[in-house]
Motif scaffolding. Structure first.
Motif, short mmCIF file in Angstrom:
data_model
loop_
_atom_site.label_atom_id
_atom_site.label_comp_id
_atom_site.label_asym_id
_atom_site.label_seq_id
_atom_site.Cartn_x
_atom_site.Cartn_y
_atom_site.Cartn_z
N UNK A 1 0.95 -1.12 0.02
CA UNK A 1 0.07 -0.15 0.05
C UNK A 1 0.86 1.29 -0.09
N UNK A 2 0.22 2.45 -0.46
CA UNK A 2 1.11 3.57 -0.54
C UNK A 2 1.59 4.15 0.95
N UNK B 1 3.57 6.41 -8.20
CA UNK B 1 4.42 5.51 -7.58
C UNK B 1 5.23 6.09 -6.10
N UNK B 2 5.01 7.25 -5.83
CA UNK B 2 5.70 7.67 -4.63
C UNK B 2 7.25 7.61 -4.70
N UNK B 3 7.78 7.77 -5.61
CA UNK B 3 9.37 7.93 -5.86
C UNK B 3 9.96 9.02 -5.11
N UNK B 4 11.10 9.05 -4.71
CA UNK B 4 11.73 9.86 -4.11
C UNK B 4 12.29 11.03 -4.93
N UNK B 5 12.03 12.45 -4.64
CA UNK B 5 12.42 13.46 -5.27
C UNK B 5 13.49 14.20 -4.50
N UNK B 6 13.93 13.81 -3.34
CA UNK B 6 15.08 14.39 -2.71
C UNK B 6 15.81 13.57 -1.93
N UNK B 7 16.94 13.61 -1.05
CA UNK B 7 18.02 12.74 -0.86
C UNK B 7 17.68 13.04 0.99
N UNK B 8 17.62 11.70 1.55
CA UNK B 8 17.34 11.94 3.01
C UNK B 8 18.55 12.43 3.66
#
Length: 262
Positions: free
Chosen positions: A27-28, A125-132
């Motif tokens: 799930x998201x 898809x909730x892909x990352x757009x920045x770095x943790x």
């Protein structure tokens, strides 16, 4: 009814990669009410919390995790929101996994900001757009040990990363800001770092997530182990949260009414 674990996953790990490790309902990222909805819709064997949403929506509540535990469902957390909640609720039976979970558990007042990233909408898809930030800090420490940068440069880069809002954190932006703010004598080190990063940057969040899924795939008995938890108590505050999430029903209302008789 799923008869499988439910996993809340987003920017930390691609769903296809996760599904290749552990068969589950994916799930998201979880938000307020997500665990209650999943419990009702799927009757899962376990809840695995990796990613969660916040900011534009209320974050997943501690109380709904306690409710799932109180209903005999194991709840695991790692990597991102899952690591945060597991560190906060370890005493109540939530099980954490990985470096980030252990770091939060051992670091009072650690910032949630360490694991926060911007992400695409769940529909995309909730892909990352920045770095943790935690990935950046660990990567800079590795670069120091490898002789790519020196200690002063590592500290300066970390300060720049910390001072950047989480939605804007990325290695290209960090390097660009460093070139304009660090002394000119650091230019060669920054060139080395730029060449080194693509093959050597650390993604601790992804490592922790895959580690937890692999552990549960190898030890399925962990998914069937009912945790020992304190008795669950319904509170008016949590009932309000359920109502705000559109999850209020007559059963909850009757429990509150019965409680208030005494």
């Amino acid at each position: 009814m799923a008869d499988k674990p439910v996993i809340f996953l987003g920017p930390t790990l691609p769903r296809a990669q996760a599904a290749a490790i552990l068969d589950a309902v994916y799930l998201p990222p979880a938000e307020q009410g997500s665990i209650v909805r999943a419990m009702r819709a799927y009757q899962p064997t376990a809840i695995i919390l990796i990613d969660g949403s916040f900011g534009k929506v209320p974050a997943v509540r501690h109380k709904e995790i306690l409710w799932a535990l109180g209903n005999g469902v194991p709840v695991f957390g790692a990597a991102s929101m899952g690591a945060l909640r597991a560190a906060e609720l370890a005493a109540f039976g939530m099980q954490g996994h990985g470096f980030i979970y252990r770091w939060y558990a051992l670091t009072p007042l650690a910032d949630d900001d360490e694991v926060a990233v911007a992400m695409c909408p769940s529909e995309l898809g909730a892909a990352a757009l920045s770095e943790a930030l935690i990935n950046i800090r660990l990567t800079l420490k590795r670069a120091l040990r490898a002789g790519i940068i020196n200690a002063v440069e590592r500290r300066s880069l970390e300060v720049l990363a910390r001072d950047t809002h989480f939605v804007d954190r990325s290695y290209p932006r960090l390097l660009a800001e460093a070139r304009s703010s660090l002394p000119s004598k650091s230019a060669t080190a920054l060139d080395r770092l730029a060449d080194w990063l693509p093959r050597s940057a650390i993604d601790r969040k992804r490592e922790d997530a895959t580690g937890l899924l692999a552990k549960l795939a190898c030890c399925p008995e962990l998914l069937a182990h009912a945790p020992t938890t304190p008795p669950f108590t319904l509170t008016e505050a949590w009932a309000y949260d359920l109502g705000a999430a559109g999850l209020w029903d007559d059963d909850i209302g009757s429990v509150l009414a019965e409680r208030d008789r005494f």
